[in-house]
Design a protein around this motif. Sequence first.
Motif, PDB file in Angstrom:
ATOM      1  N   SER A 197       0.897  -1.293   0.015  1.00 29.09           N
ATOM      2  CA  SER A 197      -0.161  -0.060   0.017  1.00 29.09           C
ATOM      3  C   SER A 197       0.925   1.230  -0.066  1.00 29.09           C
ATOM      4  CB  SER A 197      -0.976  -0.135   1.298  1.00 29.09           C
ATOM      5  OG  SER A 197      -0.228   0.222   2.373  1.00 29.09           O
ATOM      6  N   GLU A 198       0.229   2.402  -0.398  1.00 27.03           N
ATOM      7  CA  GLU A 198       0.840   3.707  -0.424  1.00 27.03           C
ATOM      8  C   GLU A 198       1.832   3.985   0.971  1.00 27.03           C
ATOM      9  OE1 GLU A 198       1.713   5.807  -2.833  1.00 27.03           O
ATOM     10  OE2 GLU A 198       0.507   4.614  -4.101  1.00 27.03           O
ATOM     11  N   ASP A 199       1.462   3.398   2.155  1.00 25.47           N
ATOM     12  CA  ASP A 199       2.111   3.519   3.575  1.00 25.47           C
ATOM     13  C   ASP A 199       3.374   2.830   3.583  1.00 25.47           C
ATOM     14  OD1 ASP A 199       1.399   1.079   4.143  1.00 25.47           O
ATOM     15  OD2 ASP A 199       0.153   1.181   5.791  1.00 25.47           O
ATOM     16  N   ARG A 200       3.735   2.427   2.563  1.00 23.59           N
ATOM     17  CA  ARG A 200       4.987   1.306   2.361  1.00 23.59           C
ATOM     18  C   ARG A 200       5.243   0.330   3.286  1.00 23.59           C
ATOM     19  NH1 ARG A 200       4.561   5.109  -1.611  1.00 23.59           N
ATOM     20  NH2 ARG A 200       6.240   5.672  -2.658  1.00 23.59           N
ATOM     21  N   LYS A 201       4.366   0.036   4.082  1.00 24.69           N
ATOM     22  CA  LYS A 201       4.295  -0.988   5.053  1.00 24.69           C
ATOM     23  C   LYS A 201       3.331  -2.110   4.871  1.00 24.69           C
ATOM     24  CE  LYS A 201       7.319   1.157   7.866  1.00 24.69           C
ATOM     25  NZ  LYS A 201       8.547   0.604   8.134  1.00 24.69           N
ATOM     26  N   THR A 202       1.935  -1.689   4.655  1.00 22.18           N
ATOM     27  CA  THR A 202       0.971  -2.840   4.451  1.00 22.18           C
ATOM     28  C   THR A 202       0.918  -3.601   3.103  1.00 22.18           C
ATOM     29  OG1 THR A 202      -0.442  -1.269   5.762  1.00 22.18           O
ATOM     30  CG2 THR A 202      -1.669  -3.018   4.621  1.00 22.18           C
ATOM     31  N   LEU A 203       0.900  -4.967   3.467  1.00 19.82           N
ATOM     32  CA  LEU A 203       1.354  -5.964   2.256  1.00 19.82           C
ATOM     33  C   LEU A 203      -0.269  -6.794   2.144  1.00 19.82           C
ATOM     34  CD1 LEU A 203       4.520  -7.792   3.194  1.00 19.82           C
ATOM     35  CD2 LEU A 203       3.843  -6.303   0.927  1.00 19.82           C
ATOM     36  N   ARG A 204      -0.637  -6.768   0.916  1.00 23.28           N
ATOM     37  CA  ARG A 204      -1.575  -7.661   0.451  1.00 23.28           C
ATOM     38  C   ARG A 204      -0.998  -8.438  -0.439  1.00 23.28           C
ATOM     39  NH1 ARG A 204      -6.783  -7.059   2.955  1.00 23.28           N
ATOM     40  NH2 ARG A 204      -6.747  -4.983   3.625  1.00 23.28           N
ATOM     41  N   SER A 205      -1.286  -9.961  -0.549  1.00 21.50           N
ATOM     42  CA  SER A 205      -0.894 -10.950  -1.319  1.00 21.50           C
ATOM     43  C   SER A 205      -2.254 -11.808  -1.718  1.00 21.50           C
ATOM     44  CB  SER A 205       0.221 -11.737  -0.957  1.00 21.50           C
ATOM     45  OG  SER A 205      -0.341 -12.763   0.131  1.00 21.50           O
ATOM     46  N   ALA A 206      -1.836 -12.655  -2.779  1.00 25.33           N
ATOM     47  CA  ALA A 206      -2.874 -13.580  -3.393  1.00 25.33           C
ATOM     48  C   ALA A 206      -2.006 -14.619  -3.694  1.00 25.33           C
ATOM     49  CB  ALA A 206      -3.711 -12.934  -4.280  1.00 25.33           C
ATOM     50  N   ASP A 207      -2.562 -15.824  -3.835  1.00 29.78           N
ATOM     51  CA  ASP A 207      -2.211 -17.136  -4.719  1.00 29.78           C
ATOM     52  C   ASP A 207      -3.511 -17.739  -5.383  1.00 29.78           C
ATOM     53  OD1 ASP A 207      -3.328 -18.885  -2.683  1.00 29.78           O
ATOM     54  OD2 ASP A 207      -1.336 -18.690  -1.473  1.00 29.78           O
ATOM     55  N   SER A 208      -3.211 -18.862  -5.719  1.00 30.25           N
ATOM     56  CA  SER A 208      -4.091 -19.514  -6.490  1.00 30.25           C
ATOM     57  C   SER A 208      -5.457 -19.872  -5.627  1.00 30.25           C
ATOM     58  CB  SER A 208      -3.668 -21.180  -7.104  1.00 30.25           C
ATOM     59  OG  SER A 208      -3.439 -21.681  -5.999  1.00 30.25           O
ATOM     60  N   ASP A 209      -5.612 -20.002  -4.528  1.00 30.88           N
ATOM     61  CA  ASP A 209      -6.709 -20.250  -3.656  1.00 30.88           C
ATOM     62  C   ASP A 209      -6.810 -19.501  -2.297  1.00 30.88           C
ATOM     63  OD1 ASP A 209      -4.553 -21.467  -2.313  1.00 30.88           O
ATOM     64  OD2 ASP A 209      -5.365 -23.261  -2.573  1.00 30.88           O
ATOM     65  N   GLY A 210      -6.185 -18.376  -2.083  1.00 34.46           N
ATOM     66  CA  GLY A 210      -6.299 -17.636  -1.039  1.00 34.46           C
ATOM     67  C   GLY A 210      -5.728 -16.303  -0.955  1.00 34.46           C
ATOM     68  N   ASN A 211      -5.474 -15.517  -0.018  1.00 32.68           N
ATOM     69  CA  ASN A 211      -5.091 -14.385   0.365  1.00 32.68           C
ATOM     70  C   ASN A 211      -4.537 -13.851   1.675  1.00 32.68           C
ATOM     71  OD1 ASN A 211      -7.087 -12.485   1.718  1.00 32.68           O
ATOM     72  ND2 ASN A 211      -8.286 -13.568   0.082  1.00 32.68           N
ATOM     73  N   SER A 212      -3.459 -13.033   1.567  1.00 32.46           N
ATOM     74  CA  SER A 212      -2.873 -12.546   3.069  1.00 32.46           C
ATOM     75  C   SER A 212      -2.943 -11.211   3.039  1.00 32.46           C
ATOM     76  CB  SER A 212      -1.536 -13.190   2.821  1.00 32.46           C
ATOM     77  OG  SER A 212      -1.171 -14.421   2.761  1.00 32.46           O
ATOM     78  N   VAL A 213      -2.855 -10.675   4.461  1.00 30.10           N
ATOM     79  CA  VAL A 213      -2.698  -9.341   4.592  1.00 30.10           C
ATOM     80  C   VAL A 213      -1.306  -9.349   5.618  1.00 30.10           C
ATOM     81  CG1 VAL A 213      -4.163  -9.306   6.490  1.00 30.10           C
ATOM     82  CG2 VAL A 213      -3.725  -7.059   5.471  1.00 30.10           C
ATOM     83  N   GLY A 214      -0.694  -8.349   5.322  1.00 28.67           N
ATOM     84  CA  GLY A 214       0.578  -8.517   6.286  1.00 28.67           C
ATOM     85  C   GLY A 214       1.114  -6.950   6.412  1.00 28.67           C
ATOM     86  N   HIS A 215       2.436  -7.048   7.087  1.00 29.55           N
ATOM     87  CA  HIS A 215       3.220  -5.551   6.928  1.00 29.55           C
ATOM     88  C   HIS A 215       4.624  -5.906   7.057  1.00 29.55           C
ATOM     89  CE1 HIS A 215       2.909  -6.829  11.314  1.00 29.55           C
ATOM     90  NE2 HIS A 215       3.954  -6.113  11.399  1.00 29.55           N
ATOM     91  N   ILE A 216       5.317  -4.756   6.394  1.00 32.58           N
ATOM     92  CA  ILE A 216       6.705  -5.008   6.525  1.00 32.58           C
ATOM     93  C   ILE A 216       7.303  -4.500   7.883  1.00 32.58           C
ATOM     94  CG2 ILE A 216       8.864  -3.905   5.744  1.00 32.58           C
ATOM     95  CD1 ILE A 216       7.504  -3.803   2.964  1.00 32.58           C
ATOM     96  N   ILE A 217       8.052  -5.337   8.595  1.00 33.00           N
ATOM     97  CA  ILE A 217       8.531  -4.901   9.775  1.00 33.00           C
ATOM     98  C   ILE A 217       9.786  -4.059   9.719  1.00 33.00           C
ATOM     99  CG2 ILE A 217       9.462  -5.802  12.055  1.00 33.00           C
ATOM    100  CD1 ILE A 217       7.670  -8.469  11.427  1.00 33.00           C
ATOM    101  N   ASP A 218      10.841  -4.452   9.079  1.00 36.68           N
ATOM    102  CA  ASP A 218      12.027  -3.711   8.622  1.00 36.68           C
ATOM    103  C   ASP A 218      12.391  -4.367   7.255  1.00 36.68           C
ATOM    104  OD1 ASP A 218      13.526  -5.966   9.083  1.00 36.68           O
ATOM    105  OD2 ASP A 218      13.481  -5.675  11.166  1.00 36.68           O
ATOM    106  N   SER A 219      13.594  -3.957   6.874  1.00 29.30           N
ATOM    107  CA  SER A 219      14.219  -4.214   5.486  1.00 29.30           C
ATOM    108  C   SER A 219      14.395  -5.643   5.376  1.00 29.30           C
ATOM    109  CB  SER A 219      15.460  -3.416   5.268  1.00 29.30           C
ATOM    110  OG  SER A 219      16.375  -3.692   6.349  1.00 29.30           O
ATOM    111  N   ASN A 220      14.419  -6.299   6.451  1.00 29.44           N
ATOM    112  CA  ASN A 220      14.723  -7.551   6.491  1.00 29.44           C
ATOM    113  C   ASN A 220      13.669  -8.919   7.064  1.00 29.44           C
ATOM    114  OD1 ASN A 220      17.372  -7.952   5.088  1.00 29.44           O
ATOM    115  ND2 ASN A 220      18.065  -6.759   6.781  1.00 29.44           N
ATOM    116  N   SER A 221      12.511  -7.984   7.370  1.00 27.51           N
ATOM    117  CA  SER A 221      11.439  -9.035   7.674  1.00 27.51           C
ATOM    118  C   SER A 221      10.077  -8.491   7.610  1.00 27.51           C
ATOM    119  CB  SER A 221      11.612  -9.236   9.274  1.00 27.51           C
ATOM    120  OG  SER A 221      11.528  -8.188   9.927  1.00 27.51           O
ATOM    121  N   PHE A 222       8.961  -9.601   7.075  1.00 29.72           N
ATOM    122  CA  PHE A 222       7.588  -9.064   6.991  1.00 29.72           C
ATOM    123  C   PHE A 222       7.076 -10.164   7.651  1.00 29.72           C
ATOM    124  CE2 PHE A 222       8.749 -10.516   2.868  1.00 29.72           C
ATOM    125  CZ  PHE A 222       7.572 -11.664   2.584  1.00 29.72           C
TER     126      PHE A 222
END
Length: 139
Positions: free
Chosen positions: A92-117
């Motif tokens: 997202s535009e906040d550069r922290k909130t992640l959305r993802s999708a694969d063939s059968d589901g979806n995720s929401v998450g966030h970037i913690i730092d440059s080496n973890s989410f």
Amino acid sequence: MRRSVLFVLAAMSFTGPALAQDAWPDLVGKWVGKSRAIIMSPAGHYGSAGSGSEPRFVSADLVIEITKQDQGRYIGTIVSAGHREEKFMILSEDRKTLRSADSDGNSVGHIIDSNSFELCYAQMAPTVASCALFRREKQ
């Protein structure tokens, strides 16, 4: 002349941080995590661990490999011992909130730092709910 130099220096000090904030995070690479999940029946990354009619607590070692990125959009794969599928992620535009999708589901998450989410995943059929902390694998 001195006034115009001061103006240019002042303007640069205001635009520098703005330019840095406009950069999208570089997520290309291999990310490793272990899920904490609840499943109702056999499902993708969890194989036959959920055979039966009762919900079960399970875990799986997961690897997300991001191979392409463009302006906060990411393409890759997610892999476990028994399953592999494409993974699309968008930031997202906040550069922290992640959305993802694969063939059968979806995720929401966030970037913690440059080496973890973190991603928390939901799938309807078969029913799966999980969260995993992913860390960048060092090259």
